[in-house]
Scaffold this active site. Structure first.
Site, mmCIF file in Angstrom:
data_model
loop_
_atom_site.group_PDB
_atom_site.id
_atom_site.type_symbol
_atom_site.label_atom_id
_atom_site.label_comp_id
_atom_site.label_asym_id
_atom_site.label_seq_id
_atom_site.Cartn_x
_atom_site.Cartn_y
_atom_site.Cartn_z
ATOM 1 C CB CYS A 1 -49.001 -2.128 -10.461
ATOM 2 S SG CYS A 1 -48.162 -1.862 -8.455
ATOM 3 C CG ASN B 1 -50.750 2.758 -15.679
ATOM 4 O OD1 ASN B 1 -50.388 1.762 -14.889
ATOM 5 N ND2 ASN B 1 -51.049 3.792 -15.256
#
Length: 451
Positions: A76, A391
Site C-alpha cells: 500500500c 485507496n
C-alpha cells in the site's frame, strides 16, 4: 505478584455464578446474543447515520483517475507514493489512468531490505538470541510494508519505470510464497553470519559470505518478480490520441524527465501525542529502513491542528497527500467509510471501549497499518468535515475505490502525512531540520504500512 496473591485473584465459582445472574437480569441480553451470534459485532453495531454523513462530495476534489489494485500484497505504501507521482505525471503528459511499476520498486525494496537485514544481524551478533533486538529482527526479517522515506531511498538509487516496462507477476500480486521463502533464506543466512562472527572470521570472509547471499537473493527475486530493466523505450498515446516514443531511457532518466520531483522537498509529518514524543521535534527509528547509506526515516511530530492544516494547504495547491493510518479501526471496507460513528460497539455491548490516541499507541491498540492518498477535503466555514481518499484495493470497494474519511476519524487514527517543505511555517522548517531522536525498533512510529 506472588503465588498467594495469584491464588487470591483466581476466578472463583462464586464469581461465575454472580456473572451469570447479572447476565440473566439484563432484559436485552438474549436479544443482543441472538443478533451478535448470527451477524457478529460489526454488522450488529453498524450505525446507519454514518452512511448519510459520509456522502462522497467535497469542496476541494482533485481529479486523479481510476484507482490501482495492490491485490494480495502489502505494498500500500508503495502504491500510495507512486500514485501521488502519477497524478503529477498524468497532468503534465496527458496520461489518464497511467500507472508506474509497483513491481519494479518492489524488487529493489526486497533486495535492499535483505542487505539491511544482514547488516542488522552483524550489528547485533554479539547479543544473545533471546535479546529483544535479535528476537525483533528474527520475527520478521523482511516484509512487504514500508514508509514514505523508504520508497524515496529506492527511487533515489534505482529510479522508476512505467508499469508496461515491468508489469505485475504472480508473486508481486500475491506475495505470501515469496515472503515465506525469502524470510526462510534470511534466517538461514543469519545463522551463518552470527556463526562467522562467533568464530572470529575476518571482515573479508564475512563480506564474501554476504556477497554470495545477496547474489542468491537477487536470483530468487528475478525468478519471482522478473529481472528489472536497465534501459527501455517508453511508447504511449496521450489523452489526445497523439503517439509518443521515447527511446533509450534508464529508470533514473525516466524519473527525472517524467516526474522530476526533488524528493528532499518532501518530508514526513506525524501526529503521535504520546509523552515520549514532544511536538515540533524530529524522530527516527532504530533498525528501520531499507537502503544502507540511503535516505533515513525521519518524522517531524506536530499537533493535530498543524497536521490537518498542512494537508489542506497542499490540497488547495492541487497536489494530493500521501498518508498513513490504522485502516482497520471503525472502518467499513465495502462502503468505503472511515468514521468514528460507523459502528457503535459501546452502546451494543454496554461497555466503555474508549481510549485516547496516546493510550492506544502506548498500549498496543493502534499503529499505522495502511497508506493511501488524500485527494480532496470538504471545508465548511474553513474547517474540514470529511476527506476524500484514494485507496489501492481496486474499484469494487467504496465509490469506485475511493473512500470517505471523517475529520474526527483522521484526528484519532491518522498518524503520518507527507508534505512539501514549502508549506511548513518557518518554525516547523527549523524543527524539521533538527537531528532526530532515535526511537526503539518496536516504537509504534516505526510501524510499516502493509495492508
Amino acid at each position: 505478584m506472588n503465588l498467594t496473591q495469584s491464588s487470591k485473584a483466581a476466578i472463583s465459582s462464586d464469581q461465575i455464578a454472580r456473572y451469570q445472574a447479572q447476565f440473566a437480569e439484563r432484559k436485552d441480553a438474549k436479544v443482543i446474543e441472538r443478533a451478535v451470534t448470527h451477524q457478529g459485532i460489526l454488522a450488529t453495531s453498524a450505525d446507519y447515520a454514518s452512511d448519510t454523513d459520509m456522502t462522497p462530495v467535497f469542496s476541494i476534489d482533485l481529479d486523479t483517475g481510476k484507482v490501482a489494485n495492490q491485490k494480495q500484497s502489502g505494498r500500500c505504501w508503495m502504491f500510495a507514493a507512486l500514485n501521488t507521482m502519477r497524478h503529477h505525471l498524468a497532468d503534465l503528459f496527458k496520461l489518464t489512468d497511467f500507472e508506474l511499476s509497483q513491481n519494479y520498486t518492489f524488487f529493489w525494496d526486497k533486495f535492499e531490505k535483505s542487505n539491511y537485514f544482514y547488516q542488522n544481524v552483524l550489528n547485533t551478533a554479539d547479543q544473545p538470541l533471546d535479546s529483544r533486538k535479535v528476537a525483533f529482527l528474527m520475527a520478521t526479517p523482511q516484509q512487504d510494508g514500508g514508509q514514505w522515506d523508504m520508497l524515496c531511498a529506492i527511487i533515489e538509487k534505482y529510479g522508476i519505470v512505467p508499469k508496461s516496462v515491468m508489469p505485475e507477476t504472480y508473486s508481486s500480486s500475491k506475495s505470501n510464497e515469496l515472503n515465506g521463502t525469502l524470510n526462510k533464506k534470511l534466517r538461514k543466512d543469519a545463522v551463518t553470519l552470527r556463526q562467522l562472527v562467533a568464530d572470529g572470521a575476518s571482515e573479508a570472509d564475512i563480506a564474501s559470505a554476504r556477497d554470495r547471499m545477496l547474489g542468491e537473493v537477487y536470483r530468487l527475486l528475478c525468478y519471482t518478480l522478473g529481472e528489472p530493466a536497465q534501459q527501455f523505450d517508453f511508447e504511449y498515446r496521450d489523452d489526445d490520441k497523439n503517439y509518443h516514443l521515447d527511446q533509450n531511457l534508464t529508470p533514473k532518466s525516466f524519473y527525472d524527465k517524467y516526474v522530476g520531483w526533488d524528493l528532499n522537498d518532501y518530508v514526513s509529518i506525524i501526529n503521535g501525542p504520546t509523552a515520549d514524543k514532544p511536538y515540533n521535534k524530529t524522530y527516527t527509528v532504530e533498525m528501520l529502513g531499507n537502503v544502507l547509506g540511503g535516505r533515513e526515516v525521519k518524522h517531524l511530530n506536530v499537533t493535530i491542528d498543524d497536521f490537518k492544516q498542512l494537508a489542506i494547504k497542499q490540497l488547495q495547491d492541487g497536489q494530493s497527500v500521501w498518508f498513513g493510518c490504522d485502516v482497520g479501526q471503525s472502518s467499513d471496507r465495502q462502503k468505503g467509510i472511515m468514521d468514528l460513528n460507523a459502528y457503535n460497539k459501546n452502546a451494543l455491548l454496554d461497555m466503555d471501549l474508549t481510549m485516547t490516541k496516546a493510550e492506544r499507541l502506548d498500549y498496543g491498540e493502534s499503529l499505522m497499518t495502511h497508506a493511501m492518498v488524500i485527494t480532496g477535503v470538504d471545508l465548511v466555514d474553513g474547517q474540514p468535515t470529511k476527506w476524500k481518499v484514494e485507496n489501492s484495493w481496486g474499484e469494487k470497494v467504496g465509490t469506485k475505490g475511493y473512500f470517505v474519511m471523517s475529520d474526527r476519524w483522521l484526528e484519532e487514527y491518522c498518524y503520518q502525512i507527507v508534505i512539501n517543505k514549502k508549506y511548513l511555517s518557518d518554525e516547523l522548517k527549523q524543527a524539521q531540520a533538527q537531528t532526530p531522536t532515535v526511537l526503539a525498533p518496536w516504537d509504534p512510529m516505526g510501524a510499516l504500512a502493509s495492508h
